[in-house]
Scaffold this motif. Structure first.
Motif, PDB file in Angstrom:
ATOM      1  N   VAL A 198      40.955  34.689  41.381  1.00 28.27           N
ATOM      2  CA  VAL A 198      40.418  35.310  39.739  1.00 28.27           C
ATOM      3  C   VAL A 198      41.892  35.897  39.503  1.00 28.27           C
ATOM      4  O   VAL A 198      42.116  36.361  38.213  1.00 28.27           O
ATOM      5  CB  VAL A 198      39.058  36.125  40.038  1.00 28.27           C
ATOM      6  CG1 VAL A 198      38.955  37.061  38.343  1.00 28.27           C
ATOM      7  CG2 VAL A 198      37.849  35.289  40.173  1.00 28.27           C
ATOM      8  N   GLN A 245      42.565  33.583  31.132  1.00 24.00           N
ATOM      9  CA  GLN A 245      41.772  34.207  32.328  1.00 24.00           C
ATOM     10  C   GLN A 245      40.089  33.840  32.796  1.00 24.00           C
ATOM     11  O   GLN A 245      39.499  32.580  32.915  1.00 24.00           O
ATOM     12  CB  GLN A 245      41.786  35.672  32.642  1.00 24.00           C
ATOM     13  CG  GLN A 245      40.850  35.668  34.152  1.00 24.00           C
ATOM     14  CD  GLN A 245      40.725  37.093  34.544  1.00 24.00           C
ATOM     15  OE1 GLN A 245      40.438  37.664  34.008  1.00 24.00           O
ATOM     16  NE2 GLN A 245      40.908  37.597  36.050  1.00 24.00           N
ATOM     17  N   LEU A 291      37.961  30.445  33.526  1.00 24.58           N
ATOM     18  CA  LEU A 291      36.919  30.132  35.142  1.00 24.58           C
ATOM     19  C   LEU A 291      36.048  29.366  34.988  1.00 24.58           C
ATOM     20  O   LEU A 291      35.556  28.925  35.176  1.00 24.58           O
ATOM     21  CB  LEU A 291      36.680  32.043  35.422  1.00 24.58           C
ATOM     22  CG  LEU A 291      38.091  33.039  35.805  1.00 24.58           C
ATOM     23  CD1 LEU A 291      37.148  33.882  35.550  1.00 24.58           C
ATOM     24  CD2 LEU A 291      38.062  32.331  36.859  1.00 24.58           C
ATOM     25  N   ALA A 340      36.752  40.822  38.345  1.00 23.63           N
ATOM     26  CA  ALA A 340      36.355  40.099  39.458  1.00 23.63           C
ATOM     27  C   ALA A 340      35.623  39.431  40.532  1.00 23.63           C
ATOM     28  O   ALA A 340      34.877  38.344  40.332  1.00 23.63           O
ATOM     29  CB  ALA A 340      38.187  40.037  40.175  1.00 23.63           C
ATOM     30  N   LEU A 395      33.264  36.274  40.268  1.00 24.01           N
ATOM     31  CA  LEU A 395      32.500  35.234  40.714  1.00 24.01           C
ATOM     32  C   LEU A 395      31.510  35.187  40.751  1.00 24.01           C
ATOM     33  O   LEU A 395      31.004  33.625  41.032  1.00 24.01           O
ATOM     34  CB  LEU A 395      33.747  35.566  42.277  1.00 24.01           C
ATOM     35  CG  LEU A 395      35.033  35.524  42.038  1.00 24.01           C
ATOM     36  CD1 LEU A 395      35.321  36.572  43.204  1.00 24.01           C
ATOM     37  CD2 LEU A 395      35.226  34.540  42.467  1.00 24.01           C
TER      38      LEU A 395
END
Length: 524
Positions: free
Chosen positions: A137, A228, A232, A111, A115
């Motif tokens: 996340v 995910q 993102l 995660a 980021l």
């Protein structure tokens, strides 16, 4: 009418994103690796199979995000390099707790790496508020992107760019609907014909219900990871959170609270200094045994350190700032909290050293020492942060924690414990040795048990030999000719520590059988 159509057109939501060939490759690979990982976990635990599955998922994770990268930092590279290293540690270590911590660290580092790579942070980088971004996340992004990602998998660009349903979607829906029907049809067909019943029995898969559960869980897990990753890169940078109307508590209130704590802590150090600081010289206060001295106050000290962290961040959060910074006298009091906590950590570490010298090493003592090391790094970074606002204390602490976890996973804590205690016992540093404690360790303790099997103390030798016989029975069966036959095992359960122990037991097979015979004759 035309006006309403124009208004609707102006307010029309951005067209949904359809999947590309790269997305389909990703979702298939993730499903395969996730099913493999889940099935291996159900049948063999956290060993080779789960490690390979995690390496596959992590490789897909980095491969997909790398194309959408917005910034490449050394911190992101470190996080991504730790992922395969932690996955490999699953089959290089036989410590269940460290394996669990390694899996947790993989999630957190993945995660954090995402980021950094996508530049999606909304909170201040390197501070405790970054935990909110990590939580977003891990827990929000997979479910926020789930509807869009599922829709995208079953659609592609058609003529003129309009979304068009993929045929594979209809086929998968039909297969999914057929599976429940098979649970009704198959038993009926089996009971109606003997030939078909024989065919079904030959094709029956062992532990089929568990495999089916692993398939369902694995596909679901793979789909969550895909949603995910699909979500993102499109999430965009949201910007920092808007400032709250709350302006903070009067600094005098915060300062008074911290002053009272600091005075109590100072009095504590002055009144107990002669007693506690004896630990740095390895001396015992009058009337104390090593066990009494080492244990007293240790867990209380850890609790105080954790509470001081809460006081530190609480003061930093609620105190009214002047020109964007906490007032200087508040920072000095916060610095004293950190210094006091560092003193407690140092005293606890000295007590732990004395405890190990007096009573030997255990897994808990090593893991506790490692925790104190990370805690000390965190407090040092907080002190630096008070006077240099650019110090990313959470980043440094996370790097230190990941490094310590990797070291503990690869040095094999159980082997160190068993080897140290055996060597200290042999040298006379320990007056005795607890063979039962060593027997409770993983297979890394086998070399030390073999050493103790020939000890001059007959009770130590008996206990060590009995444990080696039990471990040999777990790995081997006695063949018709008296030679060992390895117990059949799933290759996904391979573990390097267990493999080495198995080889040592095989080398000493004749001795182990002699010990078994002697034990049986005594019992008879």
């Amino acid at each position: 009418m035309n006006e309403s159509l124009e208004t609707a057109s102006a307010l029309r939501i951005k067209p949904r994103r359809v999947s590309e060939p790269r997305d389909l490759v990703l979702v298939v690979l993730l499903a395969v690796f996730a099913v493999f990982l889940t099935d291996a976990f159900f049948f063999t635990g956290l060993n080779l199979g789960v490690g390979l599955g995690q390496i596959g998922v992590c490789a897909c994770f980095v491969w997909y995000l790398w194309k959408a990268r917005r910034a490449v930092t050394a911190y992101a590279v470190f996080c991504f390099l730790c992922l395969p290293a932690l996955a490999v540690s699953l089959f290089c270590s036989d410590d269940s707790l460290l394996k669990f911590l390694a899996c947790t660290a993989i999630l957190i580092l993945a995660a954090v790496g995402a980021l950094e790579l996508l530049n999606l942070r909304r909170e201040q980088t390197g501070t405790c508020r970054s935990v909110l971004d990590v939580g977003w996340v891990l827990f929000s992004a997979p479910f926020c992107g789930l509807p869009e990602s599922v829709w995208a998998v079953f659609h592609r660009n058609g003529a003129g760019g309009a979304p068009k349903t993929r045929r594979i979607g209809a086929a998968l829906i039909g297969v999914g609907c057929a599976i429940p029907a098979l649970f009704v049809v198959m038993p009926l067909l089996t009971s109606s014909d003997a030939a078909f019943e024989g065919l079904v029995r030959r094709l029956t898969i062992r532990d089929l219900p568990i495999h089916v559960i692993a398939l369902i869980v694995g596909v679901g897990l793979g789909l969550l990871v895909f949603s995910q990753l699909f979500y993102l890169p499109q999430a965009g940078r949201k910007g920092t959170r808007s400032a709250s109307a709350f302006r903070g508590v009067e600094p005098l209130i915060v300062g008074s609270f911290l002053t009272v704590l600091s005075l109590v802590y100072l009095a504590y150090l002055l009144s107990q200094g002669a007693y506690f600081f004896e630990g740095f010289r390895g001396l015992l206060p009058a009337g104390y045994t090593p066990a009494m001295y080492a244990r007293r106050g240790f867990f209380e000290m850890c609790t105080i350190c954790v509470m001081n962290l809460a006081f530190f961040f609480g003061a930093a959060s609620v105190c009214r700032r002047r020109e964007g910074r906490v007032p200087a006298f508040i920072r000095l009091l916060m610095c004293f909290l950190c210094l006091f906590s560092l003193t407690l950590v140092a005293i606890s570490a000295s007590k732990m050293v004395l405890y190990i010298r007096s009573f030997g090493m255990t897994r808990l003592r090593i893991l506790t020492s490692a925790f104190m090391l990370v805690l000390a790094v965190g407090f040092i970074c907080l002190i630096l942060r008070l006077f240099r606002s650019g110090v990313p204390y959470l980043k440094v602490t996370l790097i230190a924690a990941a490094a310590v976890l990797l070291i503990l996973s690869f040095v094999n804590v159980d082997r160190i414990v068993a080897s140290y205690n055996t060597a200290a016992y042999r040298s006379g540093a320990l007056s005795g040795i607890d063979v039962k404690t060593i027997s409770e360790l993983s297979d890394a303790a086998v070399p030390s048990l073999l050493d103790l099997a020939d000890d001059a103390d007959p009770e130590v030798a008996r206990l060590a030999r009995a444990e080696l016989v039990a471990r040999a029975d777990a790995f081997f069966e006695v063949g018709p000719d008296g030679r060992p036959v390895p117990v059949s095992a799933d290759w996904r359960g391979y573990n390097l520590v267990s493999a080495r122990a198995k080889a040592l037991l095989l080398q000493n097979w004749d001795r182990i059988q002699t010990w078994r015979t002697a034990a049986e004759s005594r019992e008879g």
